[in-house]
Design an enzyme around this catalytic site. Structure first.
Site, PDB file in Angstrom:
ATOM      1  CD1 TRP A   1      -1.981  -2.263   1.884  1.00 34.87           C
ATOM      2  CD2 TRP A   1      -2.922  -1.361   0.084  1.00 34.87           C
ATOM      3  NE1 TRP A   1      -2.963  -3.126   1.452  1.00 34.87           N
ATOM      4  CE2 TRP A   1      -3.551  -2.601   0.355  1.00 34.87           C
ATOM      5  CE3 TRP A   1      -3.344  -0.608  -1.013  1.00 34.87           C
ATOM      6  CZ2 TRP A   1      -4.586  -3.096  -0.442  1.00 34.87           C
ATOM      7  CZ3 TRP A   1      -4.375  -1.106  -1.811  1.00 34.87           C
ATOM      8  CH2 TRP A   1      -4.986  -2.335  -1.523  1.00 34.87           C
TER       9      TRP A   1
ATOM     10  CG  ASP B   1      -3.122   3.980   4.483  1.00 34.67           C
ATOM     11  OD1 ASP B   1      -4.133   3.801   5.188  1.00 34.67           O
ATOM     12  OD2 ASP B   1      -2.914   3.357   3.419  1.00 34.67           O
TER      13      ASP B   1
ATOM     14  CE  LYS C   1      -7.806  -2.766   5.387  1.00 30.61           C
ATOM     15  NZ  LYS C   1      -7.969  -4.093   4.776  1.00 30.61           N
TER      16      LYS C   1
END
Length: 361
Positions: free
Chosen positions: A102, A172, A196
């Site tokens: 990511w 992030d 999540k």
């Protein structure tokens, strides 16, 4: 029906009390005779949901008044571009610390917009650890320093964050936001997809310093890619994902009801301990991907002695009601995502299955 142990990496498990509360109100929210999904986002009934969700998040994460809470769509992937559009001016550098796929995607998107640099990386070791802060190199010309706080694929997590004075720290936090206590004041900007730990997919939470939003040079940036558009309009410039924000609020109510972040962090540490101890005590049969000092409390990654045993274990797990234990294709093996809503009982059940499987093989 038989119990299901949900270890999906995302969308992930949601707290049952939050789902039950939403179920109870699904057809008639607040005596309106309508579902919250049917309400106008300009109505007073929805506005109450919107404001309460913001205030609960602010309270639980101890977000200072210097920071703004924004609800945006497009996931963390949109933030990969939105961030540099707002913060990366032509004479500045976007610094990125690479700790997984990511962060690789984040720097790639930023490179389309402005100058970027890799401040540190553990790619050469297949991302088994977080870089030592002593080896992270910064520049006086940094627009910001970007990290990914938790790496779902590789099972690593930042335990300490850089203390920066020369540029904003951007994180992030899609896979570990609201899972532990942290000093939000350290960060210029935090972003996280909700799917999540916070709620259902479709909502992205951005927590940004107001001065960063106000000082961004965005005359050339499309309206919906400006943080100021969301800040000035309380995230209501266009129709927000109202049901997602509503359910995010229900999750936050659950977090508050169990004692807040302190209790949640204790529970997450206990869940991770149960599985990591099983890996360590059966070393040679189960092998963790992440180095011990960088282990994630959210994603436990491990392999078995060979692919055949991995497939057999995953087949047995599926038969026993375990969902989402397949490891990512880049490292194989298994991955147990043990986000906030995954109960301790699920981790204990996984431990027992691991021990049983090892004894049989």
């Amino acid at each position: 029906m038989s119990p299901v142990y949900n270890f999906n990496a995302g969308p992930a498990a949601l707290p049952k009390p939050a789902l039950e509360a939403a179920q109870k109100e699904l057809l008639n929210f607040n005596h309106t005779g309508m579902s919250v999904m049917e309400l106008s986002h300009r109505s007073s009934d929805y506005d109450a949901v919107h404001q309460q969700t913001k205030q609960l998040l602010k309270k639980l994460m101890n977000i200072p008044d210097t920071h703004e809470i924004l609800f945006i769509q497009g996931g963390a992937s949109l933030q990969f571009a939105m961030l540099p559009y707002n913060l990366l001016s032509s004479n500045k550098i976007g610094q990125y610390v690479l700790t997984g796929s990511w962060s690789e995607k984040a720097v790639k998107e930023a490179s389309f917009i402005g100058e970027t640099n890799i401040a540190a990386s553990t790619k050469e070791s297949n991302y088994t650890s977080i870089p030592d802060l002593k080896n992270v190199h910064f520049s006086d010309n940094d627009a910001y320093v970007h990290i990914t706080s938790n790496n779902t694929i590789y099972g690593t997590q930042w335990k300490q964050f850089p203390d920066l004075t020369h540029a904003p720290l951007v994180a992030d936090m899609s896979s570990d936001i609201l899972s532990r206590s942290l000093d939000v004041e350290k960060f210029g900007l935090i972003y996280a997809g909700a799917q999540k730990n916070l709620g259902p997919s479709g909502v992205t939470v951005v927590i940004a310093k107001k001065e960063i939003i106000d000082s961004a040079q965005t005359n050339h940036v499309p309206t919906m890619l400006r943080y100021s558009t969301f800040s000035k309009n309380d995230s209501l410039y266009n129709t927000p994902p109202t049901f997602g924000i509503y359910l995010l609020g229900k999750v936050l109510e659950w977090v508050e009801s169990i004692g807040g972040l302190t209790k949640l962090e204790e529970a997450n540490e206990e869940k991770a301990r149960v599985i990591y101890e099983t890996i360590d005590e059966n070393n040679g049969f189960f092998s963790g991907h992440a180095e011990a000092s960088s282990r994630s409390l959210m994603n436990v990654t491990f392999t078995l002695p060979n692919e055949e045993l991995s497939k057999s274990f995953l087949t047995l797990a599926k038969e026993r009601g375990f969902v989402g234990l397949n490891g990512h294709r880049s490292i194989g093996g298994c991955r147990a995502s043990i986000y906030n809503a995954v109960p301790l009982e699920a981790c204990v059940a996984l431990r027992d299955l691991m021990i049983e499987f090892k004894q049989a093989n």
